[in-house]
Design an enzyme around this catalytic site. Structure first.
Site, PDB file in Angstrom:
ATOM      1  N   HIS A 142       1.975  -2.278   5.721  1.00  0.00           N
ATOM      2  CA  HIS A 142       1.008  -0.719   5.927  1.00  0.00           C
ATOM      3  C   HIS A 142       0.641  -0.257   4.640  1.00  0.00           C
ATOM      4  O   HIS A 142       1.994  -0.412   3.799  1.00  0.00           O
ATOM      5  CB  HIS A 142       2.289   0.409   6.808  1.00  0.00           C
ATOM      6  N   HIS A 161      -4.300   7.168  -0.230  1.00  0.00           N
ATOM      7  CA  HIS A 161      -3.536   7.281   0.470  1.00  0.00           C
ATOM      8  C   HIS A 161      -2.736   8.729  -0.282  1.00  0.00           C
ATOM      9  O   HIS A 161      -1.656   8.504  -0.548  1.00  0.00           O
ATOM     10  CB  HIS A 161      -2.042   6.193   0.482  1.00  0.00           C
TER      11      HIS A 161
END
Length: 288
Positions: free
Chosen positions: A3, A80
């Site tokens: 992930h 991110h």
């Protein structure tokens, strides 16, 4: 799978990503480098780089792409919250492994795009062509993709692209062929209920499927564990319960397909997922 696969590297000197809410932007503008150091503890969901992940057995990569504000080079970056490495460098690192291991196959899932215009997508598509060329498998029906098929065609890369651009490029698989339901919870019990329900409801044919064994911190969780970070506050504590769920799964059309996690080196996540393959019926041709 991993992930936020690229988040082993977070550039604390970079600006905040364009997808971040105003509260985060303000937090960083007030506290600067200190804020980014704290953010990094919650944004980094992996510690191993692409080569190490591949060597350990990871074959699915969750990739989020962004432009950088006021970047004179107009580069594309993994992102991110803060920015990670240049996309080109990451793709080349994965390609080096594939060249050395011609029977290995990877899934590259481009599932979030931030601050990207049409020409940025064109740039990324060209980058994929230049890096992987004929290694990429054109989009076909998911249940037709066996390892035998890929080996015969000498394909090693399936690229999933969650944007209408995918409909215009033969080697981009539409994003809906790689659904990844998201539990969005900090509670391991709720996560497991969600994962089980998702597997039960998944379509039998026509797409791959991701089970995200991932807990998502709320703002209050971050505030309480601000100095310790995601791994210590959430992932390590919940690991036994999450791994118990993984161990009890069955692969195949009515079961799990791809399983992703944070900090994939923890426990025996990778080896446990790989072992699930042996539960497939002997002689079964469907190796998707």
């Amino acid at each position: 799978g991993s992930h936020d696969s690229f988040s082993f590297y977070i550039d604390e000197a970079s600006p905040v990503g364009p997808e971040q809410p105003e509260t985060v932007q303000n937090f960083v503008s007030v506290f600067g480098t200190v804020a980014k150091k704290l953010m990094r503890k919650w944004l980094a969901t992996q510690t191993m780089n692409f080569t190490s992940q591949l060597g350990a057995g990871i074959r699915y990569f969750d990739l989020r792409i962004s432009t950088k504000p006021r970047d004179p080079d107009n580069e594309l970056y993994f992102a991110h919250g803060l920015f990670s490495a240049k996309v080109k460098e990451g793709l080349e690192e994965i390609n080096a492994f594939l060249t050395d291991h011609p029977k290995e196959v990877v899934f590259l899932d481009f599932n979030h795009f931030y601050g990207m215009q049409k020409y940025h997508h064109e740039k990324l598509v060209q980058m994929l062509k230049d890096t992987y060329g004929n290694k990429m498998c054109p989009a076909i029906f998911a249940h037709e993709v066996s390892l035998q098929y890929l080996w015969e065609k000498e394909h090693q890369v399936l690229v999933f692209y969650h944007s209408p651009v995918a409909l215009e490029v033969p080697f981009l698989w539409p994003g809906q062929m790689m659904p990844a339901p998201w539990a969005n919870t900090t509670d391991p019990e709720k996560l497991i209920q969600f994962l089980q329900a998702s597997v039960t409801e998944r379509r039998k044919k026509g797409s791959f499927f991701i089970s995200q064994v991932v807990l998502t911190p709320k703002a209050s969780t971050v505030v309480k564990g601000v100095a310790s970070g995601l791994r210590e506050t959430i992932t390590e504590r919940a690991l036994p319960a999450m791994m118990q769920w993984v161990r009890t799964q069955k692969p195949g059309e009515s079961g799990v397909n791809i399983i992703t996690a944070d900090f994939v080196e923890l426990g025996d996540f990778i080896s446990t997922v790989i072992k699930l393959n042996y539960a497939l019926d002997e002689g079964e041709d469907d190796t998707t």
